[in-house]
Design a protein around this motif. Sequence first.
Motif, PDB file in Angstrom:
ATOM      1  N   LEU A 102     -35.312  11.729  10.053  1.00  0.00           N
ATOM      2  CA  LEU A 102     -36.545  11.371  10.019  1.00  0.00           C
ATOM      3  C   LEU A 102     -37.245  10.971  11.551  1.00  0.00           C
ATOM      4  O   LEU A 102     -36.869  10.163  12.073  1.00  0.00           O
ATOM      5  N   ILE A 103     -38.129  11.745  11.734  1.00  0.00           N
ATOM      6  CA  ILE A 103     -38.965  11.438  13.072  1.00  0.00           C
ATOM      7  C   ILE A 103     -39.990  10.545  12.677  1.00  0.00           C
ATOM      8  O   ILE A 103     -40.948  10.857  12.113  1.00  0.00           O
ATOM      9  N   LEU A 104     -40.068   9.323  13.319  1.00  0.00           N
ATOM     10  CA  LEU A 104     -41.353   8.523  13.228  1.00  0.00           C
ATOM     11  C   LEU A 104     -42.359   8.567  14.593  1.00  0.00           C
ATOM     12  O   LEU A 104     -42.014   9.310  15.667  1.00  0.00           O
ATOM     13  N   VAL A 105     -43.634   8.267  14.437  1.00  0.00           N
ATOM     14  CA  VAL A 105     -44.404   8.502  15.570  1.00  0.00           C
ATOM     15  C   VAL A 105     -44.009   7.789  16.844  1.00  0.00           C
ATOM     16  O   VAL A 105     -44.328   8.083  17.705  1.00  0.00           O
ATOM     17  N   GLU A 106     -43.440   6.659  16.619  1.00  0.00           N
ATOM     18  CA  GLU A 106     -43.118   5.860  17.638  1.00  0.00           C
ATOM     19  C   GLU A 106     -41.986   6.624  18.433  1.00  0.00           C
ATOM     20  O   GLU A 106     -41.948   6.189  19.660  1.00  0.00           O
ATOM     21  N   ASP A 107     -41.214   7.375  17.587  1.00  0.00           N
ATOM     22  CA  ASP A 107     -40.293   8.276  18.744  1.00  0.00           C
ATOM     23  C   ASP A 107     -40.875   9.232  19.550  1.00  0.00           C
ATOM     24  O   ASP A 107     -40.503   9.875  20.470  1.00  0.00           O
ATOM     25  N   MET A 108     -42.244   9.755  19.321  1.00  0.00           N
ATOM     26  CA  MET A 108     -43.032  10.603  19.689  1.00  0.00           C
ATOM     27  C   MET A 108     -44.092  10.268  20.828  1.00  0.00           C
ATOM     28  O   MET A 108     -44.696  10.827  21.602  1.00  0.00           O
ATOM     29  N   GLN A 109     -44.455   8.869  20.647  1.00  0.00           N
ATOM     30  CA  GLN A 109     -45.521   8.139  21.348  1.00  0.00           C
ATOM     31  C   GLN A 109     -45.185   8.429  23.070  1.00  0.00           C
ATOM     32  O   GLN A 109     -44.104   8.099  23.405  1.00  0.00           O
TER      33      GLN A 109
END
Length: 70
Positions: free
Chosen positions: A1-8
């Motif tokens: 699962l990819i979280l938004v914080e991983d991409m911010q």
Amino acid sequence: LILVEDMQVEVVTPIDTLDDLHVALEKLLSSGFDKLPVVGAEGQLQGYLEYGDVLRLYDEEMARIEAVED
């Protein structure tokens, strides 16, 4: 699962509301993103400027210049 914080993205140079179109385009191109936040004098978010917006404005300006020359 990819979280938004991983991409911010943490560090981005925003476009200032007082920047001209050339400066805004330079910031967009150097950022590698297709849009950047636009901030006011006190750093408050005003919106976003996308690469497509800059192209549209450039096209409108070129059309205006051509119409004056004709």
